[in-house]
Design a protein around this motif. Structure first.
Motif, PDB file in Angstrom:
ATOM      1  N   GLU A 267       1.677  -9.151 -64.141  1.00 35.95           N
ATOM      2  CA  GLU A 267       2.945  -8.668 -63.566  1.00 35.95           C
ATOM      3  C   GLU A 267       2.939  -7.144 -63.382  1.00 35.95           C
ATOM      4  OE1 GLU A 267       5.564 -10.375 -62.359  1.00 35.95           O
ATOM      5  OE2 GLU A 267       4.421 -12.215 -62.710  1.00 35.95           O
ATOM      6  N   ARG A 268       1.771  -6.536 -63.501  1.00 33.65           N
ATOM      7  CA  ARG A 268       1.621  -5.076 -63.331  1.00 33.65           C
ATOM      8  C   ARG A 268       2.651  -4.294 -64.155  1.00 33.65           C
ATOM      9  NH1 ARG A 268      -1.869  -4.497 -58.852  1.00 33.65           N
ATOM     10  NH2 ARG A 268      -1.951  -6.437 -57.703  1.00 33.65           N
ATOM     11  N   TYR A 269       2.838  -4.746 -65.368  1.00 35.54           N
ATOM     12  CA  TYR A 269       3.700  -4.067 -66.338  1.00 35.54           C
ATOM     13  C   TYR A 269       5.155  -3.930 -65.876  1.00 35.54           C
ATOM     14  CZ  TYR A 269      -0.643  -3.478 -68.682  1.00 35.54           C
ATOM     15  OH  TYR A 269      -1.828  -3.764 -69.302  1.00 35.54           O
ATOM     16  N   SER A 270       5.607  -4.855 -65.005  1.00 34.84           N
ATOM     17  CA  SER A 270       7.022  -4.830 -64.624  1.00 34.84           C
ATOM     18  C   SER A 270       7.863  -5.620 -65.633  1.00 34.84           C
ATOM     19  CB  SER A 270       7.208  -5.395 -63.222  1.00 34.84           C
ATOM     20  OG  SER A 270       6.810  -6.753 -63.211  1.00 34.84           O
ATOM     21  N   TRP A 271       7.221  -6.390 -66.521  1.00 40.13           N
ATOM     22  CA  TRP A 271       7.942  -7.104 -67.584  1.00 40.13           C
ATOM     23  C   TRP A 271       8.008  -6.230 -68.821  1.00 40.13           C
ATOM     24  CZ3 TRP A 271       8.212 -12.795 -69.045  1.00 40.13           C
ATOM     25  CH2 TRP A 271       8.416 -13.592 -67.907  1.00 40.13           C
ATOM     26  N   ARG A 272       9.109  -6.349 -69.564  1.00 43.91           N
ATOM     27  CA  ARG A 272       9.174  -5.685 -70.856  1.00 43.91           C
ATOM     28  C   ARG A 272       8.174  -6.351 -71.802  1.00 43.91           C
ATOM     29  NH1 ARG A 272      14.047  -2.677 -71.609  1.00 43.91           N
ATOM     30  NH2 ARG A 272      13.231  -2.356 -73.694  1.00 43.91           N
ATOM     31  N   HIS A 273       7.566  -5.537 -72.680  1.00 41.61           N
ATOM     32  CA  HIS A 273       6.580  -6.048 -73.634  1.00 41.61           C
ATOM     33  C   HIS A 273       7.167  -7.202 -74.473  1.00 41.61           C
ATOM     34  CE1 HIS A 273       3.248  -6.029 -76.447  1.00 41.61           C
ATOM     35  NE2 HIS A 273       4.080  -5.823 -77.446  1.00 41.61           N
ATOM     36  N   GLY A 274       8.393  -7.011 -74.932  1.00 39.66           N
ATOM     37  CA  GLY A 274       9.022  -8.034 -75.786  1.00 39.66           C
ATOM     38  C   GLY A 274       9.183  -9.358 -75.054  1.00 39.66           C
ATOM     39  N   ALA A 275       9.521  -9.285 -73.765  1.00 33.54           N
ATOM     40  CA  ALA A 275       9.703 -10.510 -72.974  1.00 33.54           C
ATOM     41  C   ALA A 275       8.369 -11.234 -72.809  1.00 33.54           C
ATOM     42  CB  ALA A 275      10.301 -10.150 -71.616  1.00 33.54           C
ATOM     43  N   ALA A 276       7.322 -10.471 -72.550  1.00 36.65           N
ATOM     44  CA  ALA A 276       5.996 -11.075 -72.371  1.00 36.65           C
ATOM     45  C   ALA A 276       5.514 -11.703 -73.688  1.00 36.65           C
ATOM     46  CB  ALA A 276       5.003 -10.009 -71.887  1.00 36.65           C
ATOM     47  N   VAL A 277       5.771 -11.021 -74.800  1.00 40.91           N
ATOM     48  CA  VAL A 277       5.353 -11.554 -76.108  1.00 40.91           C
ATOM     49  C   VAL A 277       6.153 -12.826 -76.439  1.00 40.91           C
ATOM     50  CG1 VAL A 277       5.367 -11.058 -78.599  1.00 40.91           C
ATOM     51  CG2 VAL A 277       4.489  -9.364 -76.994  1.00 40.91           C
ATOM     52  N   ALA A 278       7.417 -12.869 -75.992  1.00 39.88           N
ATOM     53  CA  ALA A 278       8.230 -14.070 -76.244  1.00 39.88           C
ATOM     54  C   ALA A 278       7.568 -15.290 -75.582  1.00 39.88           C
ATOM     55  CB  ALA A 278       9.647 -13.856 -75.703  1.00 39.88           C
ATOM     56  N   VAL A 279       7.206 -15.166 -74.309  1.00 36.65           N
ATOM     57  CA  VAL A 279       6.532 -16.294 -73.636  1.00 36.65           C
ATOM     58  C   VAL A 279       5.178 -16.552 -74.312  1.00 36.65           C
ATOM     59  CG1 VAL A 279       5.680 -17.208 -71.434  1.00 36.65           C
ATOM     60  CG2 VAL A 279       7.682 -15.710 -71.454  1.00 36.65           C
ATOM     61  N   GLY A 280       4.514 -15.459 -74.707  1.00 33.26           N
ATOM     62  CA  GLY A 280       3.211 -15.593 -75.380  1.00 33.26           C
ATOM     63  C   GLY A 280       3.308 -16.377 -76.685  1.00 33.26           C
ATOM     64  N   MET A 281       4.433 -16.211 -77.402  1.00 35.12           N
ATOM     65  CA  MET A 281       4.590 -16.963 -78.665  1.00 35.12           C
ATOM     66  C   MET A 281       4.800 -18.451 -78.370  1.00 35.12           C
ATOM     67  SD  MET A 281       6.713 -14.626 -81.357  1.00 35.12           S
ATOM     68  CE  MET A 281       7.873 -13.757 -80.333  1.00 35.12           C
ATOM     69  N   VAL A 282       5.550 -18.746 -77.298  1.00 39.30           N
ATOM     70  CA  VAL A 282       5.737 -20.169 -76.958  1.00 39.30           C
ATOM     71  C   VAL A 282       4.383 -20.757 -76.535  1.00 39.30           C
ATOM     72  CG1 VAL A 282       6.996 -21.831 -75.531  1.00 39.30           C
ATOM     73  CG2 VAL A 282       8.128 -19.718 -76.239  1.00 39.30           C
ATOM     74  N   TYR A 283       3.604 -19.964 -75.785  1.00 38.63           N
ATOM     75  CA  TYR A 283       2.266 -20.430 -75.377  1.00 38.63           C
ATOM     76  C   TYR A 283       1.405 -20.724 -76.618  1.00 38.63           C
ATOM     77  CZ  TYR A 283      -2.346 -20.614 -73.258  1.00 38.63           C
ATOM     78  OH  TYR A 283      -3.591 -21.031 -72.880  1.00 38.63           O
ATOM     79  N   ALA A 284       1.399 -19.778 -77.573  1.00 36.82           N
ATOM     80  CA  ALA A 284       0.580 -19.964 -78.790  1.00 36.82           C
ATOM     81  C   ALA A 284       1.063 -21.174 -79.579  1.00 36.82           C
ATOM     82  CB  ALA A 284       0.649 -18.701 -79.645  1.00 36.82           C
ATOM     83  N   ALA A 285       2.383 -21.390 -79.593  1.00 38.67           N
ATOM     84  CA  ALA A 285       2.935 -22.545 -80.326  1.00 38.67           C
ATOM     85  C   ALA A 285       2.506 -23.849 -79.650  1.00 38.67           C
ATOM     86  CB  ALA A 285       4.454 -22.443 -80.390  1.00 38.67           C
ATOM     87  N   GLU A 286       2.554 -23.864 -78.317  1.00 40.01           N
ATOM     88  CA  GLU A 286       2.121 -25.069 -77.577  1.00 40.01           C
ATOM     89  C   GLU A 286       0.623 -25.327 -77.794  1.00 40.01           C
ATOM     90  OE1 GLU A 286       3.679 -27.388 -76.300  1.00 40.01           O
ATOM     91  OE2 GLU A 286       5.654 -26.684 -75.668  1.00 40.01           O
ATOM     92  N   LEU A 287      -0.137 -24.245 -77.790  1.00 37.60           N
ATOM     93  CA  LEU A 287      -1.589 -24.366 -78.022  1.00 37.60           C
ATOM     94  C   LEU A 287      -1.843 -24.994 -79.395  1.00 37.60           C
ATOM     95  CD1 LEU A 287      -4.104 -23.511 -76.410  1.00 37.60           C
ATOM     96  CD2 LEU A 287      -3.969 -21.268 -77.526  1.00 37.60           C
ATOM     97  N   ALA A 288      -1.109 -24.506 -80.393  1.00 35.97           N
ATOM     98  CA  ALA A 288      -1.280 -25.042 -81.757  1.00 35.97           C
ATOM     99  C   ALA A 288      -0.846 -26.507 -81.813  1.00 35.97           C
ATOM    100  CB  ALA A 288      -0.468 -24.200 -82.741  1.00 35.97           C
TER     101      ALA A 288
END
Ligand code: GLY
Length: 380
Positions: A267-288
């Motif tokens: 997203e060329r850093y147009s997303w806030r870091h916290g927002a990206a990490v939020a989706v990243g945590m759901v991704y990691a949870a789904e992966l687990a």
């Protein structure tokens, strides 16, 4: 905010040196104690928007007998550049800063990262005190000694571990925090809750309504926020005290970050870091979950708590190729293997190395939404 919040709490970090993170209100009187007796000159590095705060700190230091100078840096992430670094070195050189002088940073993670790196590099390392003014910087960037700048090749590729001599988290700075800065900070606090301290999750779950009304919050809410800050810092202090250089344990702080960093890049850093990490945590949870390590309820809890404070939990579904290649380039990848921090249970992080590509793609499918539907991260 109630006066009962004024009594400071000290959380000790024992990394390359031992230092205190002080949490409370009206903490300026604490600064000389953190700087130590031998410091004569102080360079205060701050963004333009915090001119008034920086002037107040300067006047206080002058009254205490220090020589104090100001260095104004850009408000944006552009402050973390070689040019701004050189500008700060110039001031230090022209004012004859020696090894026994010090830097004070005031601001968000950009200011603490840049000022920390100025301190790490001047005369091979001088003292720095961080005064973080955002929730995110209080619970993450200011504690733990990671410093650095960005280059054309990527974010944070140039840096050093350089622990501060102290950190002052003045909760009064949060009174004027914009709502989305609060929400972005909550993402990292929720991360700490998932990896180490489930009480954090309960505190947020019981109060998520009030967070959405920010800044209209009760005195009781301020004490909850203070507890969240203190609990998050306590976890970070414990982790970096055991593993400053991220040889092993500190990696758990990257929960949600492998996918989150890839999303930020795509997203060329147009997303806030916290927002990206939020989706990243759901991704990691789904992966687990797909790897048979985490239960359905715990994954659902990720989505529920993040949504309840206004964080996104999904991302467009047409970016897999770009995301995968960004994850493979991630600086946290070691060797050729993709590594993820995952949970075996809430509060019990572990590592997933080299997962099967079909598992990675299946977890992406679980966090994908139709690319034409509006993203709730745009407001962030
Ligand atoms: N922000 C993650 C760390 O400090 O290690």
């Amino acid at each position: 905010m109630s006066d009962v919040l004024d009594t400071p709490t000290r959380i000790t970090v024992t990394a390359e040196r031992t230092y205190d993170v002080v949490v409370g209100r009206h903490l300026l009187g604490e600064l000389p104690g953190l700087l130590g007796k031998n410091v004569a000159k102080v360079l205060i590095i701050h963004p333009e928007s915090l001119e008034a705060t920086a002037q107040a700190v300067r006047e206080d230091l002058l009254e205490q007998g220090y020589e104090a100078l100001l260095a104004v840096i850009p408000d944006a992430e552009t402050a973390k550049s070689a040019e701004v670094l050189e500008f700060c070195w110039q001031i230090l050189g022209q004012a004859d800063f020696t090894r026994s002088d010090a830097i004070v940073s005031i601001g968000g993670g950009t200011a603490t990262d840049l000022a920390g790196f100025v301190a790490a590099t001047w005369l091979r390392g001088i003292a720095v005190v961080h005064i973080p003014t955002t929730l995110l910087a209080m619970v993450d960037a200011a504690v733990g000694g990671k410093t650095g700048i960005n280059t054309a090749e990527g974010k944070n590729l140039v840096g050093a571990f350089h622990s501060p001599v102290g950190v002052l988290c003045d909760l009064a700075a949060l009174e004027t925090l914009p709502k989305w800065d609060l929400v972005a900070g909550l993402a990292e606090i929720i991360k700490i809750g998932f990896i180490q301290d489930p009480v954090i999750l309960e505190l947020i779950e019981n109060r998520s309504d009030e967070f959405t009304r920010w800044p209209e919050v009760s005195d009781q809410m301020w004490s909850v926020l203070r507890e969240l800050v203190e609990r998050s810092i306590a976890v970070k202090a414990k982790v970096v005290s055991q593993d400053l250089r991220e040889a092993s344990l500190r990696e758990i702080l990257n929960y949600g970050h492998t996918f989150g960093h890839a999303l930020e890049q795509v997203e060329r850093y147009s997303w806030r870091h916290g927002a990206a990490v939020a989706v990243g945590m759901v991704y990691a949870a789904e992966l687990a979950r797909l790897a048979g390590r985490l239960g359905d309820e715990d994954v659902a809890r990720h989505r529920a708590i993040l949504k309840s404070v206004g964080l996104p939990t999904s991302y467009r579904g047409d970016k897999w190729k770009q995301l995968l290649s960004a994850m493979q380039r991630d600086k946290k990848t070691r060797g050729a293997l993709l590594r993820f921090v995952v949970l075996d249970a809430i509060g019990s992080p572990s590592r997933l190395e080299g997962p099967d590509p079909t598992l990675l793609a299946a977890a992406y499918a679980e966090v994908s939404h139709d690319e034409t539907s509006p993203s709730n991260a745009i407001a962030l």
